[in-house]
Design a protein around this motif. Structure first.
Motif, PDB file in Angstrom:
ATOM      1  N   ALA A 167     -95.805   2.672-127.400  1.00  0.00           N
ATOM      2  CA  ALA A 167     -97.143   3.251-127.276  1.00  0.00           C
ATOM      3  C   ALA A 167     -97.227   4.404-128.270  1.00  0.00           C
ATOM      4  N   SER A 168     -98.434   4.908-128.485  1.00  0.00           N
ATOM      5  CA  SER A 168     -98.602   6.031-129.405  1.00  0.00           C
ATOM      6  C   SER A 168     -98.188   7.336-128.717  1.00  0.00           C
ATOM      7  N   ARG A 173     -98.575  11.303-124.137  1.00  0.00           N
ATOM      8  CA  ARG A 173     -98.883  12.669-123.696  1.00  0.00           C
ATOM      9  C   ARG A 173     -99.911  12.646-122.570  1.00  0.00           C
ATOM     10  N   ARG A 174    -100.866  11.730-122.668  1.00  0.00           N
ATOM     11  CA  ARG A 174    -101.940  11.678-121.673  1.00  0.00           C
ATOM     12  C   ARG A 174    -101.532  10.974-120.384  1.00  0.00           C
ATOM     13  N   HIS A 175    -100.651   9.996-120.470  1.00  0.00           N
ATOM     14  CA  HIS A 175    -100.334   9.159-119.300  1.00  0.00           C
ATOM     15  C   HIS A 175     -98.872   9.246-118.855  1.00  0.00           C
ATOM     16  N   GLY A 176     -98.040   9.913-119.646  1.00  0.00           N
ATOM     17  CA  GLY A 176     -96.627   9.977-119.303  1.00  0.00           C
ATOM     18  C   GLY A 176     -95.868   8.765-119.826  1.00  0.00           C
ATOM     19  N   ALA A 238    -103.884   3.541-131.980  1.00  0.00           N
ATOM     20  CA  ALA A 238    -105.050   4.368-131.653  1.00  0.00           C
ATOM     21  C   ALA A 238    -104.966   5.005-130.273  1.00  0.00           C
ATOM     22  N   GLY A 239    -103.947   4.651-129.483  1.00  0.00           N
ATOM     23  CA  GLY A 239    -103.759   5.289-128.180  1.00  0.00           C
ATOM     24  C   GLY A 239    -104.420   4.574-127.031  1.00  0.00           C
TER      25      GLY A 239
END
Length: 300
Positions: A167-168, A173-176, A238-239
């Motif tokens: 993953a990006s 950072r946003r989801h762990g 792109a995340g």
């Protein structure tokens, strides 16, 4: 008798000065040399030599025919050399089909080296997940994923087609970062849409992993399913979510940090990959050279 052999014997008789000398040069009996001359004269309906007990001379027609034999036999020799070159020098159009990700990331960059080795070969490359009939569609060779079905084609094993879960940095950072395979159940997982009939079609919603607990099948879901590995890669960069992507496609992304691998104790399934071609096509130098080239680059 073979007319070209008879012409060759006639030339040898003229140049050596006698049938006896010609017989030694041609490694045949004097009688056989005489038979070749007789066969030529019967075929032409005119004499080539004036024979006496002491010597032989060319007739007026024989002089002209000798010169023409030299020309004809020279053309035959040139044709033989041309055939030898055609069987040894790769030339012509080589049509190849391969899976899109492997074709774009591994095959295409290497084809520059192949063209330098075989400058007389022109390439037509079709990248597709569709399994196309080589003979029907006019392909010389195919690189295919999965175990080949029984056919008359030759199947040479290549290095396995492997995947990495990634993953990006922004998504993580946003989801762990998932710490074990079961954590994937609560993440946005991006799936590849395998074509109908593909043995991996079910893996879009069920990821099969081998880890410390053994073989696990993890049900996953997410915001997108797509039938292009390149589009899947772009979405992951792109995340948008977690993706299970081919190593050949994301090597540079991993090195540059655009994608981050994780769950490396859990191995996604790999797919066998084969180079396929018809046995009779292998006799063509362009196909034989490509097979040797591909096996040197990606063979097991």
């Amino acid at each position: 008798m073979d007319v070209f052999q008879s012409m060759s014997v006639f030339v040898q008789v003229v140049e050596s000065g006698s049938m006896t000398a010609a017989a030694r040069q041609c490694e045949m009996s004097t009688t056989m040399v005489g038979n070749h001359l007789k066969a030529l004269e019967q075929r032409l309906g005119i004499s080539l030599l004036q024979r006496t007990t002491r010597r032989q001379n060319l007739t007026e027609f024989g002089v002209q025919y000798y010169r023409r034999c030299i020309e004809v036999l020279g053309l035959v020799a040139d044709s033989d050399r041309l055939a030898e070159q055609a069987q040894s020098l790769p030339a012509g159009t080589l049509r190849i089909t391969a899976p899109p990700a492997f074709g774009a990331e591994r095959l295409a960059p290497m084809l520059s080296d192949f063209v330098q080795q075989c400058p007389q070969v022109k390439l037509e490359v079709v990248l597709s997940n569709q399994v196309m009939d080589l003979l029907e569609h006019g392909f010389d060779a195919a690189i295919r994923l999965g175990n080949p079905e029984t056919s008359n084609l030759i199947a040479r094993p290549l290095q396995d087609y492997t995947l990495t879960i990634c993953a990006s940095p922004d998504y993580l950072r946003r989801h762990g970062t998932p710490m074990n395979a079961n954590d994937l159940r609560r993440h946005n997982c991006l799936a590849f849409a395998y074509p109908a009939g593909d043995e991996w079609r079910a893996s879009g919603k069920l990821w099969k992993l081998t880890g410390p607990e053994g073989v696990m099948e993890i049900p996953v879901s997410g915001p997108m399913t797509v039938n292009s590995t390149q589009a899947l890669r772009q979405a992951a960069v792109a995340g948008m979510g977690v993706a299970m992507l081919p190593d050949v496609l994301i090597r540079d992304d991993l090195l540059a940090g655009r994608l981050v691998p994780f769950l490396q104790d859990y191995q996604p399934p790999s797919r066998p990959m084969f180079l396929m071609y018809a046995q009779d096509r292998y006799r063509l130098p362009k196909v034989r050279h490509f097979v040797e080239f591909a096996l040197a680059a990606w063979g097991k």
